[in-house]
Design an enzyme around this catalytic site. Structure first.
Site, PDB file in Angstrom:
ATOM      1  N   HIS A 206       0.812   6.020   1.583  1.00 53.79           N
ATOM      2  CA  HIS A 206       1.929   6.944   1.852  1.00 53.79           C
ATOM      3  C   HIS A 206       3.293   6.416   1.468  1.00 53.79           C
ATOM      4  O   HIS A 206       4.279   7.154   1.511  1.00 53.79           O
ATOM      5  CB  HIS A 206       1.951   7.328   3.345  1.00 53.79           C
ATOM      6  CG  HIS A 206       2.512   6.242   4.204  1.00 53.79           C
ATOM      7  ND1 HIS A 206       1.726   5.218   4.689  1.00 53.79           N
ATOM      8  CD2 HIS A 206       3.765   5.988   4.638  1.00 53.79           C
ATOM      9  CE1 HIS A 206       2.488   4.389   5.384  1.00 53.79           C
ATOM     10  NE2 HIS A 206       3.730   4.829   5.372  1.00 53.79           N
TER      11      HIS A 206
HETATM   12  C1  UD1 Z   1       8.085   7.178   7.324  1.00 50.58           C
HETATM   13  C2  UD1 Z   1       8.769   5.816   7.230  1.00 50.58           C
HETATM   14  C3  UD1 Z   1       7.740   4.759   6.845  1.00 50.58           C
HETATM   15  C4  UD1 Z   1       6.538   4.783   7.781  1.00 50.58           C
HETATM   16  C5  UD1 Z   1       5.963   6.189   7.791  1.00 50.58           C
HETATM   17  C6  UD1 Z   1       4.775   6.301   8.701  1.00 50.58           C
HETATM   18  C7  UD1 Z   1      11.118   5.964   6.510  1.00 50.58           C
HETATM   19  C8  UD1 Z   1      12.060   5.653   5.426  1.00 50.58           C
HETATM   20  N1  UD1 Z   1       9.823   5.818   6.213  1.00 50.58           N
HETATM   21  O1  UD1 Z   1       7.630   7.504   6.012  1.00 50.58           O
HETATM   22  O2  UD1 Z   1       8.342   3.487   6.928  1.00 50.58           O
HETATM   23  O3  UD1 Z   1       5.579   3.873   7.321  1.00 50.58           O
HETATM   24  O4  UD1 Z   1       6.988   7.106   8.219  1.00 50.58           O
HETATM   25  O5  UD1 Z   1       4.128   7.520   8.525  1.00 50.58           O
HETATM   26  O6  UD1 Z   1      11.528   6.292   7.601  1.00 50.58           O
HETATM   27  N2  UD1 Z   1       5.956  15.128   6.316  1.00 50.58           N
HETATM   28  C9  UD1 Z   1       5.303  16.221   6.827  1.00 50.58           C
HETATM   29  N3  UD1 Z   1       5.044  16.276   8.149  1.00 50.58           N
HETATM   30  C10 UD1 Z   1       5.387  15.278   8.996  1.00 50.58           C
HETATM   31  C11 UD1 Z   1       6.062  14.172   8.475  1.00 50.58           C
HETATM   32  C12 UD1 Z   1       6.334  14.093   7.136  1.00 50.58           C
HETATM   33  O7  UD1 Z   1       4.936  17.144   6.104  1.00 50.58           O
HETATM   34  O8  UD1 Z   1       5.105  15.388  10.201  1.00 50.58           O
HETATM   35  C13 UD1 Z   1       6.225  15.047   4.872  1.00 50.58           C
HETATM   36  C14 UD1 Z   1       7.441  15.784   4.421  1.00 50.58           C
HETATM   37  O9  UD1 Z   1       7.135  16.361   3.188  1.00 50.58           O
HETATM   38  C15 UD1 Z   1       8.456  14.694   4.198  1.00 50.58           C
HETATM   39  C16 UD1 Z   1       7.599  13.530   3.771  1.00 50.58           C
HETATM   40  O10 UD1 Z   1       6.368  13.708   4.482  1.00 50.58           O
HETATM   41  O11 UD1 Z   1       9.403  15.036   3.277  1.00 50.58           O
HETATM   42  C17 UD1 Z   1       8.175  12.189   4.075  1.00 50.58           C
HETATM   43  O12 UD1 Z   1       8.367  12.042   5.462  1.00 50.58           O
HETATM   44  P1  UD1 Z   1       9.405  10.946   6.021  1.00 50.58           P
HETATM   45  O13 UD1 Z   1       9.387  10.967   7.495  1.00 50.58           O
HETATM   46  O14 UD1 Z   1      10.685  11.065   5.336  1.00 50.58           O
HETATM   47  O15 UD1 Z   1       8.796   9.577   5.541  1.00 50.58           O
HETATM   48  P2  UD1 Z   1       7.317   9.018   5.620  1.00 50.58           P
HETATM   49  O16 UD1 Z   1       6.797   9.041   4.239  1.00 50.58           O
HETATM   50  O17 UD1 Z   1       6.477   9.626   6.677  1.00 50.58           O
END
Ligand code: UD1
Length: 359
Positions: A206
């Site tokens: 991820h």
């Molecule tokens: C975040 C953390 C990462 C951690 C990870 C655990 C940052 C910079 N990164 O990454 O260090 O290892 O969480 O999972 O904070 N999305 C959904 N549903 C959700 C959550 C996310 O659809 O419930 C999708 C969205 O498209 C979003 C993308 O995932 O744009 C990225 O989510 P984000 O929370 O920004 O970062 P993670 O990749 O989850």
């Protein structure tokens, strides 16, 4: 003493559960914890499920910021948390790890002159521009208490001149693992996912560095397809990666893809897998706790002790073939012994004792 704990992403719920559970001990009756959920993770399987399964107290406030680019997400958390803070009247703020939620909360605490406790302090990848590295370096800089999981993490902070604020307490994830490892719901996981004990590879993917470049993502998926020709590959898919695969028009073949897993299922599968391949920081350690060899799908790891002990290796960079080979070799040759690297299973108790003693 009133602690405001700020969490927002899946791994933080797992870590926070440990401290919240420890707080139920009458010895800590003098501490009240209020949880603020930033809303960074919001899908049921990434959020509510963990609060329910791990019996984390309901958040006092949910800032509901959702997804967005780094600046927008971090800024939205800061603005909403700053508004909520006067109503919460904390004595100190507590944050976990290295997500955008961690950084945003640290900045708000610092500007409110609120003492800040950082759990999982001192980790470094030394990779400039990696979002998590930026978040953790700044958060450490702003923290009053630096709770380190390992001697390596403490050494990084000492080199940054932070001797007096460093406390090596062990890893709260090890506390959580030990609490859940023997439970019956953990034991049944392998069968629920149609896998056979000791005969499959468990994979997660991820990190931005692996998902956001379509070529890199295609390279990793093709390595996993090669592994799947030898042993089943189970891939619980993070929503971020699911979106990236769709965007890149990729069609992974031979891999069993499932929804993000509940914590107990993940622990059960970790204990039964022949090998783990992951870019998650937490999973590298949980593989180690489970005595399952791991290949880290990155060029570096913050958890260097797992590599030194032989249980974890970094993926080769050259070609998909050699990544697949590394995974299969790791599965075939686990080390014979496993040192105790992450404390005695009561990091949470040590953190609370130090906070109480500092009143
Ligand atoms: C975040 C953390 C990462 C951690 C990870 C655990 C940052 C910079 N990164 O990454 O260090 O290892 O969480 O999972 O904070 N999305 C959904 N549903 C959700 C959550 C996310 O659809 O419930 C999708 C969205 O498209 C979003 C993308 O995932 O744009 C990225 O989510 P984000 O929370 O920004 O970062 P993670 O990749 O989850």
């Amino acid at each position: 003493m009133r602690i405001v704990t700020v969490v927002g992403a899946r791994p933080q719920f797992i870590k926070a559960a440990t401290l919240s559970r420890r707080l139920r001990d009458p010895a800590y009756a003098g501490i009240e914890e209020l949880i603020v959920h930033t809303g960074q993770h919001y899908d049921e399987r990434m959020s509510e499920q963990f609060f329910r399964d791990l019996e984390i107290p309901a958040p006092r406030v949910n800032l509901e910021v959702g997804s967005g680019p780094h600046g927008a997400q971090t800024g939205a958390i800061m603005a909403a948390l700053e508004r909520a803070l006067p109503g919460l009247r904390p004595d100190l703020m507590l944050v976990y790890g290295d997500t955008n939620s961690t950084l945003a909360a640290a900045l708000v605490a610092a500007k409110a002159a609120l003492p800040l406790a950082h759990v999982e302090a001192g980790l470094r990848s030394f990779r400039p521009g990696m979002p998590e590295e930026v978040n953790r370096v700044v958060t450490d800089r702003l923290s009053t208490w630096l709770f380190c999981p390992t001697e390596t993490a403490a050494a990084h902070l000492r080199r940054e001149g932070r001797d007096e604020d460093v406390h090596i307490v062990g890893d709260v994830m090890f506390d959580g693992y030990r609490f859940h490892a023997g439970k019956p719901e953990v034991a049944g996981a392998v069968a629920r996912y149609g896998m056979l004990d000791g005969q499959f590879a468990l994979v997660t993917l991820h990190r931005a560095e692996n998902t956001d470049d379509p070529e890199r993502l295609a390279f990793l998926l093709s390595a996993l397809t090669q592994v799947a020709a030898v042993m089943p590959v189970l891939l619980p898919l993070h929503p971020r990666t699911q979106a990236a695969i769709a965007r890149a028009g990729l069609q992974p073949s031979g891999i069993t893809i499932v929804e993000p897993l509940p914590y107990a299922d993940m622990i059960g599968l970790l204990q039964s897998a022949a090998v783990v391949a992951t870019d998650s920081g937490g999973l590298q350690k949980e593989a180690f706790f489970s005595c399952t060899p791991c290949v880290t799908l990155r060029d570096e790891t913050e958890w260097v002790e797992t590599v030194a002990s032989g249980w974890n290796r970094l993926m080769p960079k050259d070609c998909a073939d050699s990544v697949a080979q590394a995974v299969l070799q790791a599965a075939a040759a686990p080390p014979s012994d496993r040192p105790l690297l992450y404390g005695d299973g009561d990091a949470a108790g040590k953190i609370l004792d130090i906070l109480l003693a500092s009143r």
